[in-house]
Scaffold this motif. Structure first.
Motif, mmCIF file in Angstrom:
data_model
loop_
_atom_site.group_PDB
_atom_site.id
_atom_site.type_symbol
_atom_site.label_atom_id
_atom_site.label_comp_id
_atom_site.label_asym_id
_atom_site.label_seq_id
_atom_site.Cartn_x
_atom_site.Cartn_y
_atom_site.Cartn_z
ATOM 1 N N ALA A 74 4.703 6.606 21.243
ATOM 2 C CA ALA A 74 4.446 5.208 21.610
ATOM 3 C C ALA A 74 4.662 4.254 20.442
ATOM 4 C CB ALA A 74 3.021 5.064 22.140
ATOM 5 N N SER A 75 4.615 4.767 19.215
ATOM 6 C CA SER A 75 4.756 3.914 18.031
ATOM 7 C C SER A 75 5.618 4.638 17.015
ATOM 8 C CB SER A 75 3.384 3.577 17.427
ATOM 9 O OG SER A 75 2.583 2.889 18.365
ATOM 10 N N PRO A 76 6.927 4.533 17.119
ATOM 11 C CA PRO A 76 7.820 5.302 16.244
ATOM 12 C C PRO A 76 7.738 4.850 14.789
ATOM 13 C CG PRO A 76 9.062 3.701 17.519
ATOM 14 C CD PRO A 76 7.667 3.687 18.060
ATOM 15 N N TRP A 77 8.091 5.762 13.907
ATOM 16 C CA TRP A 77 8.152 5.506 12.468
ATOM 17 C C TRP A 77 9.397 4.677 12.197
ATOM 18 C CZ3 TRP A 77 9.812 5.299 7.611
ATOM 19 C CH2 TRP A 77 8.944 5.591 6.555
ATOM 20 N N LEU A 78 9.221 3.471 11.611
ATOM 21 C CA LEU A 78 10.340 2.559 11.403
ATOM 22 C C LEU A 78 10.395 2.083 9.951
ATOM 23 C CD1 LEU A 78 10.027 0.243 14.554
ATOM 24 C CD2 LEU A 78 11.655 2.116 14.211
ATOM 25 N N GLY A 79 11.599 1.992 9.444
ATOM 26 C CA GLY A 79 11.860 1.339 8.167
ATOM 27 C C GLY A 79 12.947 0.304 8.370
ATOM 28 N N ILE A 80 12.575 -0.960 8.299
ATOM 29 C CA ILE A 80 13.483 -2.055 8.645
ATOM 30 C C ILE A 80 13.989 -2.720 7.373
ATOM 31 C CG2 ILE A 80 13.714 -4.249 9.884
ATOM 32 C CD1 ILE A 80 11.353 -3.309 11.650
ATOM 33 N N ASN A 81 15.298 -2.810 7.262
ATOM 34 C CA ASN A 81 15.931 -3.452 6.113
ATOM 35 C C ASN A 81 16.107 -4.943 6.414
ATOM 36 O OD1 ASN A 81 17.247 -3.596 3.593
ATOM 37 N ND2 ASN A 81 19.238 -3.463 4.578
ATOM 38 N N ALA A 82 15.548 -5.823 5.560
ATOM 39 C CA ALA A 82 15.616 -7.264 5.811
ATOM 40 C C ALA A 82 15.591 -8.027 4.496
ATOM 41 C CB ALA A 82 14.451 -7.709 6.704
ATOM 42 N N GLN A 83 15.816 -9.335 4.615
ATOM 43 C CA GLN A 83 15.788 -10.218 3.443
ATOM 44 C C GLN A 83 15.071 -11.519 3.789
ATOM 45 O OE1 GLN A 83 19.740 -10.886 1.863
ATOM 46 N NE2 GLN A 83 19.658 -8.998 0.670
ATOM 47 N N GLN A 84 14.480 -12.116 2.748
ATOM 48 C CA GLN A 84 13.927 -13.474 2.816
ATOM 49 C C GLN A 84 14.366 -14.202 1.556
ATOM 50 O OE1 GLN A 84 9.683 -13.734 3.339
ATOM 51 N NE2 GLN A 84 9.654 -12.392 5.127
ATOM 52 N N GLY A 85 15.000 -15.349 1.736
ATOM 53 C CA GLY A 85 15.443 -16.121 0.582
ATOM 54 C C GLY A 85 16.434 -15.372 -0.288
ATOM 55 N N GLY A 86 17.230 -14.506 0.314
ATOM 56 C CA GLY A 86 18.220 -13.762 -0.442
ATOM 57 C C GLY A 86 17.677 -12.573 -1.210
ATOM 58 N N GLU A 87 16.398 -12.249 -1.052
ATOM 59 C CA GLU A 87 15.782 -11.117 -1.741
ATOM 60 C C GLU A 87 15.254 -10.112 -0.725
ATOM 61 O OE1 GLU A 87 15.846 -10.600 -4.876
ATOM 62 O OE2 GLU A 87 16.452 -12.562 -5.667
ATOM 63 N N PRO A 88 15.151 -8.824 -1.109
ATOM 64 C CA PRO A 88 14.685 -7.801 -0.164
ATOM 65 C C PRO A 88 13.293 -8.117 0.384
ATOM 66 C CG PRO A 88 15.622 -6.779 -2.128
ATOM 67 C CD PRO A 88 15.526 -8.244 -2.418
ATOM 68 N N ALA A 89 13.165 -7.949 1.696
ATOM 69 C CA ALA A 89 11.875 -8.137 2.367
ATOM 70 C C ALA A 89 11.781 -7.088 3.472
ATOM 71 C CB ALA A 89 11.737 -9.550 2.923
ATOM 72 N N ASP A 90 11.757 -5.822 3.058
ATOM 73 C CA ASP A 90 11.750 -4.725 4.017
ATOM 74 C C ASP A 90 10.404 -4.617 4.719
ATOM 75 O OD1 ASP A 90 14.259 -4.338 3.091
ATOM 76 O OD2 ASP A 90 13.911 -2.350 2.233
ATOM 77 N N THR A 91 10.379 -3.821 5.788
ATOM 78 C CA THR A 91 9.159 -3.557 6.543
ATOM 79 C C THR A 91 9.086 -2.072 6.847
ATOM 80 O OG1 THR A 91 9.118 -5.752 7.576
ATOM 81 C CG2 THR A 91 7.904 -4.002 8.690
ATOM 82 N N ILE A 92 7.905 -1.495 6.646
ATOM 83 C CA ILE A 92 7.643 -0.110 7.045
ATOM 84 C C ILE A 92 6.519 -0.141 8.076
ATOM 85 C CG2 ILE A 92 7.169 2.237 6.266
ATOM 86 C CD1 ILE A 92 7.588 1.315 3.420
ATOM 87 N N ALA A 93 6.719 0.571 9.188
ATOM 88 C CA ALA A 93 5.694 0.668 10.232
ATOM 89 C C ALA A 93 5.536 2.134 10.611
ATOM 90 C CB ALA A 93 6.093 -0.166 11.443
ATOM 91 N N PHE A 94 4.294 2.605 10.633
ATOM 92 C CA PHE A 94 4.068 4.027 10.910
ATOM 93 C C PHE A 94 2.644 4.251 11.406
ATOM 94 C CE2 PHE A 94 3.050 3.125 6.521
ATOM 95 C CZ PHE A 94 1.849 3.768 6.305
ATOM 96 N N MET A 95 2.451 5.404 12.019
ATOM 97 C CA MET A 95 1.122 5.842 12.439
ATOM 98 C C MET A 95 0.546 6.739 11.358
ATOM 99 S SD MET A 95 0.611 4.639 15.534
ATOM 100 C CE MET A 95 -0.669 5.727 16.109
ATOM 101 N N THR A 96 -0.761 6.718 11.241
ATOM 102 C CA THR A 96 -1.415 7.630 10.313
ATOM 103 C C THR A 96 -2.801 7.969 10.829
ATOM 104 O OG1 THR A 96 -2.002 8.010 7.990
ATOM 105 C CG2 THR A 96 -2.447 5.831 8.865
ATOM 106 N N VAL A 97 -3.281 9.115 10.438
ATOM 107 C CA VAL A 97 -4.622 9.561 10.804
ATOM 108 C C VAL A 97 -5.360 9.885 9.522
ATOM 109 C CG1 VAL A 97 -5.995 11.292 12.001
ATOM 110 C CG2 VAL A 97 -3.857 10.496 13.001
ATOM 111 N N GLY A 98 -6.545 9.355 9.394
ATOM 112 C CA GLY A 98 -7.321 9.660 8.208
ATOM 113 C C GLY A 98 -8.514 8.743 8.087
ATOM 114 N N SER A 99 -9.214 8.855 6.978
ATOM 115 C CA SER A 99 -10.308 7.933 6.676
ATOM 116 C C SER A 99 -9.666 6.637 6.240
ATOM 117 C CB SER A 99 -11.216 8.509 5.582
ATOM 118 O OG SER A 99 -11.789 9.712 6.032
#
Length: 205
Positions: A74-99
């Motif tokens: 339902a929530s895949p592991w994603l690494g999105i390559n992006a930029q803001q103002g000509g500089e890297p602005a990546d995004t990582i989205a993932f599930m995790t289990v823990g404290s």
């Protein structure tokens, strides 16, 4: 009998006194300026060292959470390559289990979705506790670092033995083997500073 007048050598003229005072003032100014510059340099070095230590600690926390990440249909592991103002602005989205570490940390183990991203000059950590919620009440946002110019992430593909700038677990059938996080910082230094952190990805089976 005639007497020759004697010249007195026991006093100073006003000009000599003023010159001595001016010389002492110049020397004092030079000494205090040197002390001020030295103290300022020490303070800047200590502040920079403190900031770097905090950032490295933050990156270690990110590495620990990524190491415990997992794939969820339902929530895949994603690494999105992006930029803001000509500089890297990546995004990582993932599930995790823990404290979970957060603004209101849970005492029990739970599953959450974590997003790391750059918003203007801030590195943000966004957490959703209620995975099936339709509003933002279950969202928690935390600024991990400021004065961030770039947030760049690369991903290692075990299958092809190559590095890539983005990752979609749905297309690549699994998680990356590892990652490299690069933070570019705008601080009180002539050139931007880059801090790197290698991370392993995926909870051990």
């Amino acid at each position: 009998m005639s007497f020759r007048p004697l010249h007195s050598e026991q006093g100073f003229t006003l000009v000599e006194v003023l010159l001595a005072v001016a010389l002492v003032a110049v020397i004092a100014t030079m000494v205090f300026s040197a002390l001020y510059l030295t103290a300022s340099a020490i303070d800047r070095t200590r502040a920079a060292a403190g900031e770097e230590q905090l950032l490295r600690s933050t990156l270690r926390v990110m590495a620990e959470e990524l190491a415990m990440s997992l794939q969820h249909p339902a929530s895949p592991w994603l690494g999105i390559n992006a930029q803001q103002g000509g500089e890297p602005a990546d995004t990582i989205a993932f599930m995790t289990v823990g404290s979970f570490r957060g603004m209101s940390a849970a005492t029990d183990t739970e599953m959450v979705r974590i997003v790391y991203t750059r918003n203007e000059t801030s590195l943000m950590r966004i957490v959703r506790r209620n995975l099936f919620g339709i509003n933002d009440e279950s969202l928690e946002q935390m600024e991990l670092a400021n004065k961030v110019r770039g947030f760049n992430v690369r991903y290692y593909n075990r299958t092809g033995n190559i590095w890539s700038d983005e990752w979609d677990a749905r297309a690549k059938s699994g998680l990356p083997g590892a990652g490299l996080i690069e933070l570019t910082l705008d601080q009180d230094v002539p050139e931007p500073r880059i801090i790197r952190q290698w991370v392993s990805v995926g909870a051990p089976s």
